[in-house]
Design a protein around this motif. Structure first.
Motif, PDB file in Angstrom:
ATOM      1  N   LEU A  75     -23.599 -49.718   2.073  1.00 31.24           N
ATOM      2  CA  LEU A  75     -23.202 -51.095   1.840  1.00 31.24           C
ATOM      3  C   LEU A  75     -22.284 -51.568   2.956  1.00 31.24           C
ATOM      4  O   LEU A  75     -21.377 -50.855   3.378  1.00 31.24           O
ATOM      5  N   THR A  76     -22.557 -52.780   3.385  1.00 28.94           N
ATOM      6  CA  THR A  76     -21.691 -53.397   4.383  1.00 28.94           C
ATOM      7  C   THR A  76     -20.478 -54.004   3.682  1.00 28.94           C
ATOM      8  O   THR A  76     -20.489 -54.194   2.454  1.00 28.94           O
ATOM      9  N   PRO A  77     -19.440 -54.299   4.420  1.00 27.88           N
ATOM     10  CA  PRO A  77     -18.268 -54.922   3.768  1.00 27.88           C
ATOM     11  C   PRO A  77     -18.613 -56.240   3.077  1.00 27.88           C
ATOM     12  O   PRO A  77     -18.037 -56.557   2.027  1.00 27.88           O
ATOM     13  N   ARG A  78     -19.545 -56.982   3.630  1.00 27.52           N
ATOM     14  CA  ARG A  78     -19.931 -58.257   3.008  1.00 27.52           C
ATOM     15  C   ARG A  78     -20.633 -58.025   1.689  1.00 27.52           C
ATOM     16  O   ARG A  78     -20.391 -58.723   0.703  1.00 27.52           O
ATOM     17  N   CYS A  83     -20.569 -57.885  -4.364  1.00 27.59           N
ATOM     18  CA  CYS A  83     -20.802 -57.120  -5.601  1.00 27.59           C
ATOM     19  C   CYS A  83     -19.636 -57.191  -6.567  1.00 27.59           C
ATOM     20  O   CYS A  83     -19.795 -56.839  -7.745  1.00 27.59           O
ATOM     21  N   ARG A  84     -18.507 -57.610  -6.117  1.00 25.15           N
ATOM     22  CA  ARG A  84     -17.347 -57.676  -6.999  1.00 25.15           C
ATOM     23  C   ARG A  84     -17.510 -58.817  -7.995  1.00 25.15           C
ATOM     24  O   ARG A  84     -18.138 -59.829  -7.726  1.00 25.15           O
ATOM     25  N   SER A  85     -16.955 -58.628  -9.161  1.00 23.60           N
ATOM     26  CA  SER A  85     -17.014 -59.659 -10.200  1.00 23.60           C
ATOM     27  C   SER A  85     -16.100 -60.818  -9.837  1.00 23.60           C
ATOM     28  O   SER A  85     -15.069 -60.642  -9.172  1.00 23.60           O
TER      29      SER A  85
END
Length: 221
Positions: A75-78, A83-85
């Protein structure tokens, strides 16, 4: 050591060519005969070391089997951020009534702002929508229908099919007296037959004596 006859032929041809070239242009430098002979004496490369491959995907050796996962996902930082809520803000919504600053109370609108605040005037030639119930003129209210309009206002007579469940009552139609013009009378007269017109031939007709006594020839038979 085997001697290739093709190499000997090439050497002879090359020697003759060098002699002719040297005699034609003696000022130009000539290639050493020993160097050319040594080059031609070299064996041809073995093309069988590389077998004919049937396709570009032909493999000389089978690939080694992999025990681990073939695809590694990172996963890239973006992506991690997406993906965070989402955060839910529980702050109290401000009231629609808020304090107006002193500078806003003392503000004076400019001429441009006043012109933009005025409502727009309708365009030239604009007319409001026509009302659903339009007023009728006096002449329309006192108009008398003619006999032709009364005839067109009568319902059409429809033929009732046999076996239908309901029957419609046909209203009587009033026939107005009318007279055809001279041209219509001329067109309605039937056409006369041509003087040389002959009717259809009868099915039974008399046969001549010559036709009855005729004998067929061998070609006709």
């Amino acid at each position: 050591m085997k001697v290739d006859h093709t190499v000997i032929t090439d050497i002879c041809i090359m020697g003759q060519f060098q002699l002719q070239f040297a005699s034609a242009s003696p000022s130009l430098p000539t290639v050493s005969m020993a160097t050319r002979t040594h080059t031609l004496a070299q064996p041809k490369p073995n093309r069988l070391r590389h077998p004919d491959r049937r396709s570009v995907y032909w493999l000389d050796e089978l690939p080694t089997e992999k025990t681990g996962s073939t695809t590694k996902i990172e996963l890239t930082p973006r992506w991690s951020e997406l993906c965070r809520s989402k955060k839910l803000y529980t702050q109290v919504i401000l009231s629609p009534i808020w304090e107006v600053s002193e500078w806003a109370l003392r503000a004076v609108p400019s001429e441009r702002l006043c012109s933009l605040a005025r409502p727009r005037f309708p365009a030239a030639g604009w007319q409001p929508d026509r009302p659903l119930v339009a007023p009728l003129s006096r002449a329309t209210q006192t108009a008398v229908a003619s006999s032709r309009i009364c005839q067109l206002a009568q319902p059409k007579r429809r033929q009732v099919l046999e076996g239908s469940g309901h029957k419609l009552k046909s209203a009587p139609v009033t026939h107005l007296p009318c007279k055809a013009s001279a041209h219509i009378e001329l067109l309605s007269t039937p056409k006369h037959d041509h003087p040389k017109f002959e009717g259809a031939r009868s099915v039974c007709w008399p046969v001549s004596r010559a036709a009855r006594s005729y004998v067929a020839s061998p070609e006709t038979s």
